[in-house]
Motif scaffolding. Structure first.
Motif, short mmCIF file in Angstrom:
data_model
loop_
_atom_site.label_atom_id
_atom_site.label_comp_id
_atom_site.label_asym_id
_atom_site.label_seq_id
_atom_site.Cartn_x
_atom_site.Cartn_y
_atom_site.Cartn_z
N LEU A 70 -5.50 -0.09 -7.44
CA LEU A 70 -6.47 -1.19 -7.38
C LEU A 70 -7.34 -1.25 -8.62
N GLY A 71 -7.03 -0.44 -9.61
CA GLY A 71 -7.91 -0.29 -10.76
C GLY A 71 -8.10 -1.51 -11.62
N ASP A 72 -7.25 -2.51 -11.50
CA ASP A 72 -7.41 -3.74 -12.28
C ASP A 72 -7.85 -4.92 -11.42
N THR B 44 -5.10 0.46 -0.26
CA THR B 44 -4.26 1.44 -0.95
C THR B 44 -3.15 1.93 -0.03
N ALA B 45 -3.50 2.22 1.21
CA ALA B 45 -2.51 2.69 2.18
C ALA B 45 -1.42 1.65 2.41
N ALA B 46 -1.83 0.41 2.59
CA ALA B 46 -0.86 -0.66 2.83
C ALA B 46 0.08 -0.83 1.65
N LEU B 47 -0.44 -0.74 0.45
CA LEU B 47 0.39 -0.88 -0.75
C LEU B 47 1.36 0.29 -0.89
N ALA B 48 0.90 1.49 -0.55
CA ALA B 48 1.77 2.66 -0.64
C ALA B 48 2.95 2.54 0.31
N VAL B 49 2.68 2.09 1.52
CA VAL B 49 3.76 1.91 2.49
C VAL B 49 4.72 0.83 2.02
N GLN C 1 3.89 -6.84 -6.82
CA GLN C 1 3.81 -6.31 -8.19
C GLN C 1 3.22 -4.90 -8.19
N ILE C 2 2.14 -4.72 -7.41
CA ILE C 2 1.53 -3.39 -7.34
C ILE C 2 2.46 -2.40 -6.66
N ALA C 3 3.10 -2.83 -5.59
CA ALA C 3 4.03 -1.94 -4.87
C ALA C 3 5.18 -1.52 -5.78
N ASP C 4 5.71 -2.45 -6.55
CA ASP C 4 6.79 -2.12 -7.48
C ASP C 4 6.31 -1.13 -8.54
N MET D 123 6.34 -13.68 -8.10
CA MET D 123 6.19 -12.47 -7.28
C MET D 123 4.71 -12.29 -6.91
N SER D 124 4.45 -11.94 -5.69
CA SER D 124 3.08 -11.80 -5.23
C SER D 124 2.41 -10.58 -5.88
N LEU D 125 1.09 -10.60 -5.90
CA LEU D 125 0.35 -9.48 -6.47
C LEU D 125 0.63 -8.20 -5.70
N GLN D 126 0.69 -8.29 -4.39
CA GLN D 126 0.93 -7.07 -3.61
C GLN D 126 2.30 -6.48 -3.93
#
Length: 244
Positions: free
Chosen positions: A152-154, A36-41, A6-9, A1-4
């Motif tokens: 994005l904290g990590d 952050t905006a892109a990940l939230a969407v 993983q964060i979105a999940d 699974m991609s990082l993006q």
């Protein structure tokens, strides 16, 4: 699974845990807020997010790039101009020769606006702080450091740039010189006194306890930054009554 993903999940899971309805975040025209905006969407869709454009005696390009990010990811926005609020507060305070005392009011006003919008919409506030800035304390306590979640904290700053490109953040935003917009001409790296790639290299060396290849002066500088900003990463110390 991609990082993006993983964060979105993770964002979607945290939202479900709190039973909030969505996310609100500031859009500054910088790469961190855009990512952050892109990940939230990606996590909850564009109908459950709100991007806040919060100019406070800001350069006009900030709002233009912020809107460009919003358009790229179909993020609904609200603009709250904080100029008058800033001016009124400054006028009511005693004069100060400390430049940051006034400059840090800007992110603290933005935090206040974001929590107003969050409570109004039953949303959570997403911060855009990355690991690099969190570790050395390059954020305003109770300002941009005030948030409910830090997606994005990590991630080191250099990793945020990579993720931003993967997510399709507009190149003009990715390539933009990082700045908190605290005063005209202010840049992150100028204020830090070190470039982000070099700072990330040193922080990774410290994390792995393999610092033999790091210049001793630079190492000491970064270690001092980490130590002196520890209070920003912790809850305020609380007095405990002696037990009898």
């Amino acid at each position: 699974m991609s990082l993006q993903q993983q964060i979105a999940d993770w964002l979607a899971q945290r939202l479900a845990m709190t039973r909030a309805s969505g996310f609100v975040f500031g859009l500054s025209g910088g790469v961190d807020s855009a990512t952050t905006a892109a990940l939230a969407v990606r996590a909850v869709g564009s109908t459950a997010v709100l991007g806040a454009i919060l100019p406070c005696h800001s350069a006009p390009i900030d709002a233009r790039l912020a809107q460009r990010v919003a358009d790229a990811f179909d993020v609904p926005t609200v603009t709250v101009n904080l100029d008058d609020g800033f001016d009124a507060l400054i006028a009511s305070l005693p004069p100060s020769d400390h430049r940051l005392a006034a400059a840090n009011i800007k992110p603290r006003l933005r935090m206040t606006a974001l929590y107003y919008l969050a409570q109004t919409n039953h949303y959570l506030v997403l911060g855009s702080g990355n690991r690099t800035e969190l570790m050395v304390g390059y954020f305003t306590k109770y300002g941009d450091g005030g948030a409910d979640l830090l997606p994005l904290g990590d991630l080191y700053k250099t990793e945020v740039w990579e993720l931003a490109r993967d997510l399709g953040v507009p190149e003009a935003v990715v390539e933009r010189t990082p700045s908190g917009g605290l005063w005209p001409g202010q840049t992150d790296e100028g204020e830090l006194g070190i470039t982000y790639p070099e700072l990330d290299r040193v922080l990774k060396a410290i994390a792995s306890q393999e610092t033999s290849d790091v210049d001793p002066v630079t190492l000491k500088k970064v270690e001092t930054m980490i130590a002196s900003s520890a209070h920003k990463r912790a809850m305020p110390p609380t007095f405990k009554r002696p037990q009898h």
